[in-house]
Write a protein that holds these residues in place. Structure first.
Motif, PDB file in Angstrom:
ATOM      1  N   LEU A 173       0.408  -1.266   0.121  1.00  0.00           N
ATOM      2  CA  LEU A 173       0.128  -0.074  -0.088  1.00  0.00           C
ATOM      3  C   LEU A 173       0.485   0.882  -0.205  1.00  0.00           C
ATOM      4  N   GLN A 174       1.412   1.702   0.529  1.00  0.00           N
ATOM      5  CA  GLN A 174       3.176   2.422   0.643  1.00  0.00           C
ATOM      6  C   GLN A 174       3.474   2.619   0.016  1.00  0.00           C
ATOM      7  N   ASN A 175       3.925   1.456  -1.389  1.00  0.00           N
ATOM      8  CA  ASN A 175       4.512   1.644  -2.462  1.00  0.00           C
ATOM      9  C   ASN A 175       3.226   2.640  -3.336  1.00  0.00           C
ATOM     10  N   GLU A 176       1.898   2.115  -3.242  1.00  0.00           N
ATOM     11  CA  GLU A 176       1.294   2.949  -4.527  1.00  0.00           C
ATOM     12  C   GLU A 176       1.011   3.934  -4.052  1.00  0.00           C
ATOM     13  N   ALA A 177       0.934   4.197  -2.704  1.00  0.00           N
ATOM     14  CA  ALA A 177       0.792   5.785  -1.977  1.00  0.00           C
ATOM     15  C   ALA A 177       2.012   6.664  -2.712  1.00  0.00           C
ATOM     16  N   ILE A 178       3.100   5.938  -2.847  1.00  0.00           N
ATOM     17  CA  ILE A 178       4.161   5.987  -2.997  1.00  0.00           C
ATOM     18  C   ILE A 178       4.307   6.694  -4.191  1.00  0.00           C
ATOM     19  N   ASP A 179       3.901   5.541  -5.203  1.00  0.00           N
ATOM     20  CA  ASP A 179       3.755   6.431  -7.185  1.00  0.00           C
ATOM     21  C   ASP A 179       3.550   7.033  -6.741  1.00  0.00           C
ATOM     22  N   TYR A 180       1.762   7.188  -6.761  1.00  0.00           N
ATOM     23  CA  TYR A 180       1.260   8.670  -7.216  1.00  0.00           C
ATOM     24  C   TYR A 180       0.933   9.340  -6.707  1.00  0.00           C
ATOM     25  N   PHE A 181       1.896   9.927  -4.957  1.00  0.00           N
ATOM     26  CA  PHE A 181       2.082  11.543  -4.590  1.00  0.00           C
ATOM     27  C   PHE A 181       3.572  11.610  -5.909  1.00  0.00           C
ATOM     28  N   LYS A 182       4.886  10.781  -5.706  1.00  0.00           N
ATOM     29  CA  LYS A 182       6.127  10.477  -6.897  1.00  0.00           C
ATOM     30  C   LYS A 182       5.137  11.137  -8.307  1.00  0.00           C
ATOM     31  N   ASN A 212       2.208  12.289  -9.706  1.00  0.00           N
ATOM     32  CA  ASN A 212       1.889  13.877  -9.216  1.00  0.00           C
ATOM     33  C   ASN A 212       2.515  15.317  -8.876  1.00  0.00           C
ATOM     34  N   GLU A 213       3.767  15.052  -8.288  1.00  0.00           N
ATOM     35  CA  GLU A 213       4.502  15.363  -8.491  1.00  0.00           C
ATOM     36  C   GLU A 213       4.028  16.196  -6.647  1.00  0.00           C
ATOM     37  N   TYR A 214       3.542  15.072  -5.717  1.00  0.00           N
ATOM     38  CA  TYR A 214       2.880  15.613  -4.215  1.00  0.00           C
ATOM     39  C   TYR A 214       4.269  15.596  -3.887  1.00  0.00           C
ATOM     40  N   PHE A 215       4.890  16.236  -3.961  1.00  0.00           N
ATOM     41  CA  PHE A 215       6.837  15.016  -3.084  1.00  0.00           C
ATOM     42  C   PHE A 215       6.690  15.654  -1.510  1.00  0.00           C
ATOM     43  N   TYR A 216       5.758  16.252  -0.642  1.00  0.00           N
ATOM     44  CA  TYR A 216       5.730  16.306   0.633  1.00  0.00           C
ATOM     45  C   TYR A 216       5.378  14.991   1.220  1.00  0.00           C
ATOM     46  N   ASP A 217       3.952  14.568   0.212  1.00  0.00           N
ATOM     47  CA  ASP A 217       2.651  13.400   0.984  1.00  0.00           C
ATOM     48  C   ASP A 217       4.588  11.533   0.472  1.00  0.00           C
ATOM     49  N   GLU A 218       5.011  12.447  -1.042  1.00  0.00           N
ATOM     50  CA  GLU A 218       5.582  11.354  -0.735  1.00  0.00           C
ATOM     51  C   GLU A 218       6.872  11.359   0.417  1.00  0.00           C
ATOM     52  N   MET A 219       7.231  12.226   1.244  1.00  0.00           N
ATOM     53  CA  MET A 219       8.794  12.130   2.193  1.00  0.00           C
ATOM     54  C   MET A 219       7.620  11.762   3.425  1.00  0.00           C
TER      55      MET A 219
END
Length: 637
Positions: free
Chosen positions: A219-228, A230-237
């Motif tokens: 689940l974390q990898n799926e969220a990271i892929d989406y944030f990255k 779509n350039e939501y880098f803070y949420d990626e962090m």
């Protein structure tokens, strides 16, 4: 007749006047409850900036307040302060966030609409961060009620998501399941991919708590892929922060190290000191687990420079416990004791049952301090407290594991129900529903029900196997695969009681590898680990099937011998000693030879409890050390 017409005319005039006043009141109310167009556009821009980078959103809203505050109504001020409070919560400035929440409430005494819900969500989050989980849950329920009254599904789903995450953290997975499922249905219906990514992040944290690390990381990898993407880098962090914690819990220290380093890199780009503190603390924990103590202390010191900015009892407690552990490793018991006393101030603000891992760590450190002072009685009593808390924790794990599968089932059922409802609507609209279709649907439902039963039986069987595996891991020393200290002491106490009831002999052997520090310093810690593994393997070959051999310290081992006299224990110890002498380990083209010293104690009227028995065996071990090592000492030698 004229009089009747006049009366009717007067009634109509009165009705028109009332209608006019109602319309006037509605327009006035509407004006109060909405922002000017320019401000609403600015707030929308702030919300978009917040999705990308809360620091940019914070600066934007601060400038907005500074340059246009003379134009704001009370409703406008409430929205401004609500957003500023949320940003301060993200940055870990909880006291500042509470101050801004108070200001927001001052301008909106009766909370309502979107701003009211956001105030409650931020307030509840701060309460939870400060250790007041029950108060936070109450506030989140108020947010849900307010969001429902506003008929805002986005706010309702967000409130469900946050509340579910809090329930999961506090081991109440039944409630977490209910609200995750409610959030999932609303978010899936809205097709909001960003909200779905946030939901996956929270659910990943929940899976981490119930030790389903594979699902959590997925689940974390799926969220990271989406944030990255779509350039939501803070949420990626933030998601990488979550994943670092998962790897740490899973004891995958190399991947945890990489994740914490990535968080540190990203936090510097955002100038986010809260995330830097998280990364430094995490790196200190990882290097502590890897027994690289100098690096652990280095990163702990870096975290110590930032910890004062966080008003979180949990963060302070965790930070001070690391300090105490590092002090014990350096044999600075006085410093460790001081750190523990400081930690106790913050631990007193936390619920023990909702912070089990933290309190188990606390008890383990207190045990180490007591053992270093030869205060075996205190160590034993602390061990009992730790064991009780640990057993309760495993009860929670079992319940959470069952709930985990319910999360998957209910989510799938929700999707299935939505599909069936949609199918029914289409069939009704096109009038194609007939008896054959009904039979097909009934057969499909029967097949699905049978499949669910089969899956449920399979997962229940898997859960039993998982519970057994978790129990084995909890009682096993990770390096040597022997019993760990907690289980060795627990087993010894039970075996001693059984021997007392049956009037049988009972003895214990404590042995310690001689000059082990020299091995570590000369050949390295990896070589030292190989020595420990080899000694454990050799010693296990001379232990009877009914006995237990455990590793109870760095290079210290305990053999629990039921039905054995001191003389019989001596024979066993002699065999182990000779086998260790014969060991020759090759490492880096060099040969390592080791010996061991032994202390033996037998149950008697003088030593009629495990604490005193262990203490006597330990005294004999030290006599063996003083006699020149590589020998055996007991009361009969």
């Amino acid at each position: 007749m004229l009089l009747i017409h006049i009366k009717k005319l007067l009634v109509i005039i009165v009705q028109l006047i009332l209608l006019f006043f109602i319309m006037f009141y509605c327009l006035k109310t509407s004006a109060i409850e909405s922002h000017p167009v320019w401000l609403q556009e600015s707030l929308d821009k702030a919300d978009k900036l917040n999705d990308k980078n809360p620091h940019l959103a914070h600066e934007f809203v601060k400038n907005l307040k500074k340059n246009h505050s003379n134009k704001f109504s009370d409703f406008d001020f409430a929205a401004i302060y609500s957003r500023l409070a949320t940003y301060q919560y993200y940055f870990g400035n909880f006291d500042e966030s509470l101050t801004l929440i108070s200001k927001s409430k001052k301008y909106m005494p009766v909370l309502k609409g979107k701003t009211g819900v956001e105030i409650l969500l931020t307030y509840g989050s701060v309460l939870d961060a400060q250790g007041s989980a029950d108060a936070a849950i109450t506030v989140f329920h108020q947010a849900i009620d307010l969001a429902k009254s506003a008929q805002n599904n986005e706010l309702i789903s967000e409130s469900y998501n946050v509340l579910a995450a809090i329930y999961a953290v506090n081991h109440n997975d039944i409630e977490a399941l209910k609200y995750f499922n409610k959030a999932y249905i609303l978010i899936a219906a809205s097709k909001n991919e960003l909200k779905m990514a946030y939901l996956k992040l929270n659910m990943a944290n929940s899976y981490t708590y119930i030790k389903d690390f594979k699902k959590a990381i997925l689940l974390q990898n799926e969220a990271i892929d989406y944030f990255k993407s779509n350039e939501y880098f803070y949420d990626e962090m933030l998601t990488i922060e979550s994943q670092a914690t998962t790897y740490l819990f899973a004891k995958n220290y190399d991947k945890a190290l990489l994740s914490y380093q990535k968080v540190l890199e990203l936090s510097k780009s955002f100038n986010d000191q809260n995330s830097q503190l998280f990364a430094f603390s995490g790196l200190s924990k990882v290097f502590l687990k890897k027994e690289e103590y100098e690096k652990s202390f280095l990163y702990w010191s870096k975290a110590d420079e930032l910890i004062y900015k966080v008003n979180s009892p949990y963060s302070y407690s965790s930070h001070l416990l690391i300090k105490a552990k590092l002090a014990i490793i350096k044999n600075k018991i006085k410093k460790a004791t001081t750190a523990i006393k400081e930690a106790e101030v913050y631990l007193s603000k936390l619920d023990k049952d909702k912070n089990v891992n933290l309190f188990v760590t606390y008890f383990d450190i207190k045990i180490d301090i007591a053992m270093s002072r030869n205060d075996f009685k205190s160590a034993y009593l602390l061990l009992k407290k730790s064991s009780e808390l640990y057993d309760n924790y495993h009860d929670v794990i079992r319940e959470n594991t069952r709930s985990k599968y319910k999360i998957m089932f209910d989510t799938e059922q929700a999707e299935l129900k939505n599909q069936l409802l949609e199918k029914d609507k289409k069939l009704a609209a096109t009038e194609l529903e007939n008896s054959s279709h009904k039979n097909q649907i009934q057969n499909l439902v029967i097949i699905i029900a049978v499949l669910f039963i089969i899956i449920l039986v399979y997962l229940f069987h898997k859960q039993i196997k998982t519970s057994k595996k978790l129990n084995r891991l909890a009682n096993t020393d990770e390096l040597t695969q022997l019993a760990n200290r907690r289980y060795s002491f627990y087993y010894a106490e039970r075996a001693l009681k059984q021997s007392q009831l049956t009037a049988q002999n009972f003895s214990i052997i404590i042995f310690d590898i001689d000059h082990f520090k020299y091995v570590n310093d000369t050949f390295g810690h990896l070589a030292g680990d190989n020595v420990l593994i080899a000694v454990a393997k050799v010693a296990s070959g001379y232990i009877r099937e009914k006995d237990v051999l455990g590793r109870v310290g760095g290079e210290e081992f305990l053999a629990v011998l039921s039905g054995a006299s001191s003389a019989q224990a001596y024979v066993i110890a002699q065999r182990i000693k000779l086998a260790i002498e014969d060991l020759s380990l090759e490492y880096d083209n060099r040969v390592i030879k080791v010996t061991a010293s032994f202390g033996i104690a037998q149950f008697s009227e003088k030593q009629n409890d495990f604490v005193s028995l262990f203490q006597h065996a330990d005294e004999y071990l030290y006599k063996a050390k003083n006699k020149g090592r590589n020998c055996i000492v007991s009361e009969f030698t």
